[in-house]
Design a protein around this motif. Sequence first.
Motif, short mmCIF file in Angstrom:
data_model
loop_
_atom_site.label_atom_id
_atom_site.label_comp_id
_atom_site.label_asym_id
_atom_site.label_seq_id
_atom_site.Cartn_x
_atom_site.Cartn_y
_atom_site.Cartn_z
N PHE B 89 15.06 2.97 -9.26
CA PHE B 89 13.92 3.82 -8.95
C PHE B 89 12.60 3.05 -9.00
O PHE B 89 11.72 3.27 -8.18
N LEU B 90 12.47 2.18 -9.95
CA LEU B 90 11.20 1.48 -10.14
C LEU B 90 11.03 0.26 -9.24
O LEU B 90 10.00 -0.40 -9.28
N ASP B 91 12.04 -0.04 -8.42
CA ASP B 91 11.94 -1.19 -7.54
C ASP B 91 11.05 -0.91 -6.33
O ASP B 91 10.00 -1.49 -6.17
N SER B 92 11.52 -0.01 -5.48
CA SER B 92 10.83 0.26 -4.22
C SER B 92 9.57 1.08 -4.45
O SER B 92 9.56 2.28 -4.28
N THR B 93 8.52 0.41 -4.82
CA THR B 93 7.32 1.15 -5.19
C THR B 93 6.18 1.03 -4.17
O THR B 93 5.08 1.50 -4.42
N CYS B 94 6.45 0.40 -3.01
CA CYS B 94 5.40 0.33 -1.99
C CYS B 94 5.33 1.66 -1.25
O CYS B 94 6.34 2.19 -0.81
N VAL B 95 4.13 2.20 -1.15
CA VAL B 95 3.92 3.49 -0.48
C VAL B 95 4.45 3.48 0.95
O VAL B 95 4.93 4.48 1.45
N LEU B 96 4.31 2.35 1.62
CA LEU B 96 4.74 2.28 3.02
C LEU B 96 6.12 1.65 3.17
O LEU B 96 6.56 1.34 4.27
N GLY B 97 6.79 1.45 2.05
CA GLY B 97 8.18 0.97 2.10
C GLY B 97 8.38 -0.51 2.36
O GLY B 97 9.49 -0.94 2.65
N LEU B 98 7.31 -1.31 2.25
CA LEU B 98 7.48 -2.75 2.44
C LEU B 98 8.35 -3.32 1.33
O LEU B 98 8.18 -2.98 0.16
N LYS B 99 9.26 -4.20 1.72
CA LYS B 99 10.18 -4.79 0.74
C LYS B 99 9.43 -5.67 -0.26
O LYS B 99 9.72 -5.68 -1.44
N HIS B 100 8.48 -6.42 0.25
CA HIS B 100 7.80 -7.36 -0.63
C HIS B 100 6.29 -7.16 -0.62
O HIS B 100 5.52 -8.08 -0.34
#
Lengths: 145, 145
Positions: B89-100
């Motif tokens: 859950f805490l990994d993908s934290t970019c609002v626009l879904g960018l991987k990095h």
Amino acid sequence: MIFSKAIEYGIKASIYVAQQSMNGYRSNLKEISEHIDSPEAFTAKILQQLVKGGIIHSIKGAGGGFALEIKEIKKIKLADIVLALDADFLDSTCVLGLKHCSETNPCPVHHKYKGIKKETLYLLKNTTLLEMSTNLDKGLAYLKN
Amino acid sequence: MIFSKAIEYGIKASIYVAQQSMNGYRSNLKEISEHIDSPEAFTAKILQQLVKGGIIHSIKGAGGGFALEIKEIKKIKLADIVLALDADFLDSTCVLGLKHCSETNPCPVHHKYKGIKKETLYLLKNTTLLEMSTNLDKGLAYLKN
DNA sequence: ACTAAATAGGATAAAAATATCCGATTAAAA
DNA sequence: TTTTAATCGGATATTTTTATCCTATTTAGT
């Protein structure tokens, strides 16, 4: 974390179209989905919704595509894009999903979360397409990586 | 808005079990799903995951149910519950879904969102089951309405 | 006019999230 | 020891979200 894929793609597409429009170019579907790294057919659906929602303009036929006017780019906020794709996005804002979470009827995280909620709302309602697409244009931000 | 239904139910169930445990009662599935207003069978699955994840204890057989020890109630954070139900859950934290998405490789909302992200993370990592279940117990917060 | 390049829109498919059902197991109580 | 009340776990169903495909329509250019 916060937006659905559809909304993510919708925001990124809008930003891309805005940036291209500012430079005098109109964007077509293929170009858009390449630049925002999204599935083409799905993106087509989202672009349709954005057009219907009055966020972007479409030009049909050969040489057509999608575009925005500078005046609009300045006026459109993140919240406008989000709402065009999910009309009741701003309704269900309780972290624990309570239908009527409020100051007088709070969920157990309400008081700790309300500050964050307020800031999020502020961000959505005050961030313009202009500032996002300008950052992209200047190379200060990216739509994929 | 931020959590999935499964996580919403999981948090509410944990809070309810904690509150009951503090008062010396153990809770069973039926009682839990009634008090948190969730589908019983689905809640059963979530409780299983919470047990496997070491968040709550289960007591099998007649008169069984779910419970927590005071010491645990004090120690368990919101983030622990969330992670027991969705490990990344805490990994993908970019609002626009960018991987990095990062400071040096930001999405167009990164800088405006990072404050909110930080506060959210702080809330998750520092809010204890104790404070949430205490508020519930005192009638200062509710799990349904 | 014809062709090619685009969006529009309807139908469908695939995947993920949400939800239900039922038999197995466990343990307390009669 | 039998019954009853629980959780556990596997299979399945439903709904929503994500994604694809194909045809129709529109428009620019030849």
